[in-house]
Design a protein around this motif. Structure first.
Motif, PDB file in Angstrom:
ATOM      1  N   TYR A 127       0.509  -1.301   0.062  1.00  0.00           N
ATOM      2  CA  TYR A 127      -0.106  -0.245   0.142  1.00  0.00           C
ATOM      3  C   TYR A 127       0.836   0.926  -0.165  1.00  0.00           C
ATOM      4  CZ  TYR A 127      -3.200   3.325   1.952  1.00  0.00           C
ATOM      5  OH  TYR A 127      -3.979   4.239   1.984  1.00  0.00           O
ATOM      6  N   TYR A 131       1.225   4.757  -3.324  1.00  0.00           N
ATOM      7  CA  TYR A 131       1.667   6.174  -3.351  1.00  0.00           C
ATOM      8  C   TYR A 131       2.658   6.731  -3.396  1.00  0.00           C
ATOM      9  CZ  TYR A 131       1.025  10.897  -1.621  1.00  0.00           C
ATOM     10  OH  TYR A 131       0.914  12.633  -2.009  1.00  0.00           O
ATOM     11  N   TRP A 151      -7.231   4.175  -4.864  1.00  0.00           N
ATOM     12  CA  TRP A 151      -7.299   3.355  -3.712  1.00  0.00           C
ATOM     13  C   TRP A 151      -8.061   2.495  -5.341  1.00  0.00           C
ATOM     14  CZ3 TRP A 151      -7.897   9.211  -1.243  1.00  0.00           C
ATOM     15  CH2 TRP A 151      -6.470   9.092   0.126  1.00  0.00           C
ATOM     16  N   LEU A 155      -6.974  -0.896  -2.259  1.00  0.00           N
ATOM     17  CA  LEU A 155      -8.158  -0.648  -1.848  1.00  0.00           C
ATOM     18  C   LEU A 155      -8.928  -1.901  -1.055  1.00  0.00           C
ATOM     19  CD1 LEU A 155      -8.638   2.697  -0.234  1.00  0.00           C
ATOM     20  CD2 LEU A 155      -7.276   1.187   0.683  1.00  0.00           C
ATOM     21  N   VAL A 164     -14.800   1.377   3.491  1.00  0.00           N
ATOM     22  CA  VAL A 164     -13.753   1.742   2.314  1.00  0.00           C
ATOM     23  C   VAL A 164     -14.245   2.436   1.383  1.00  0.00           C
ATOM     24  CG1 VAL A 164     -12.259   0.764   0.077  1.00  0.00           C
ATOM     25  CG2 VAL A 164     -11.796   0.114   2.680  1.00  0.00           C
ATOM     26  N   TRP A 184      -2.162   9.707   2.967  1.00  0.00           N
ATOM     27  CA  TRP A 184      -2.537   8.372   2.148  1.00  0.00           C
ATOM     28  C   TRP A 184      -2.058   7.136   3.463  1.00  0.00           C
ATOM     29  CZ3 TRP A 184      -3.682   6.435  -1.893  1.00  0.00           C
ATOM     30  CH2 TRP A 184      -3.293   5.206  -2.655  1.00  0.00           C
TER      31      TRP A 184
END
Length: 227
Positions: A127, A131, A151, A155, A164, A184
């Motif tokens: 995750y 980013y 996302w 996610l 979410v 984030w």
């Protein structure tokens, strides 16, 4: 987003159906096979690099949609620094770590690779990688649109899908133009927390530990729960 040719395309996680044929028997070592595979997609002007055109060809040969999340997973395994390119050392290291030396062996591992971030031990690293990997050179924050796109790719691996979904609805409506790295990263901590149900009774509003965007989300979600 996924891999790479564009950071603003819609998201999908699908593969084409044609199987990858097994390569003919070869006397090359696995290292030599990985080098040969890299050279198939290597930029003609800049040796040691694969760029968007080569990545597109790689996706076509692998029978994988360029927006398949598995390409983010492959980039994560390679430790790739920049979306839309692979350095040779990244490719070689990552493909060795995956135990891959051909399109055929990679195609047989795609399902396992897609599932790897589902591990609670693996997901935080994946995750956070996504980013930083998705930032343009010199960019310090993701635009809201690119963050939402990312996302929506990553996610679905998280277990709290109702929360979410709420977050994505909220962020699409919010006026913020960009999402910081801090927001984030802390969103994942937020999702993993015991928040006390739909009213977020255990959320600490007062200690300033959470980014303002997450405070705004909690206020928004509470108002929706009351109505």
């Amino acid at each position: 987003m996924g891999t790479q040719p564009s950071k603003s395309q819609s998201t999908r996680s699908t593969s084409f159906s044609s199987p990858i044929p097994r390569e003919p028997a070869s006397s090359l070592s696995s290292h030599e096979k990985r080098e040969e595979l890299f050279s198939r997609y290597e930029d003609s002007q800049e040796k040691g690099m694969i760029y968007a055109e080569g990545i597109q060809a790689f996706c076509t040969d692998l029978n994988v949609d360029p927006m398949d999340v598995v390409l983010l997973v492959i980039s994560w395994k390679c430790g790739a620094e920049t979306m839309g390119e692979y350095k040779k050392q990244e490719w070689m290291k990552g493909f060795q770590a995956m135990g891959v030396d051909s399109l055929h062996t990679l195609s047989r591992k795609l399902s396992a690779l897609r599932n790897e971030p589902k591990s609670s031990a693996m997901f935080p690293d994946f995750y956070r990688f996504c980013y930083r990997f998705s930032l343009d050179e010199g960019q310090r924050q993701l635009t809201k649109e690119n963050a939402i796109t990312l996302w929506r790719l990553v996610l679905p691996y998280h277990s709290k899908q109702r929360l979410v979904s709420q977050w994505l609805t909220f962020i699409e409506q919010h006026s913020t133009p960009a999402v910081s790295c801090d927001t984030w990263d802390l969103l994942l901590d937020f999702l993993n927390s015991d928040l006390g149900g739909v009213m977020f009774d255990k959320y600490d509003d007062d200690n300033g530990a959470w980014p303002i965007l997450i405070d705004d989300f909690v206020e928004w979600a509470r108002e929706r729960a009351r109505s």
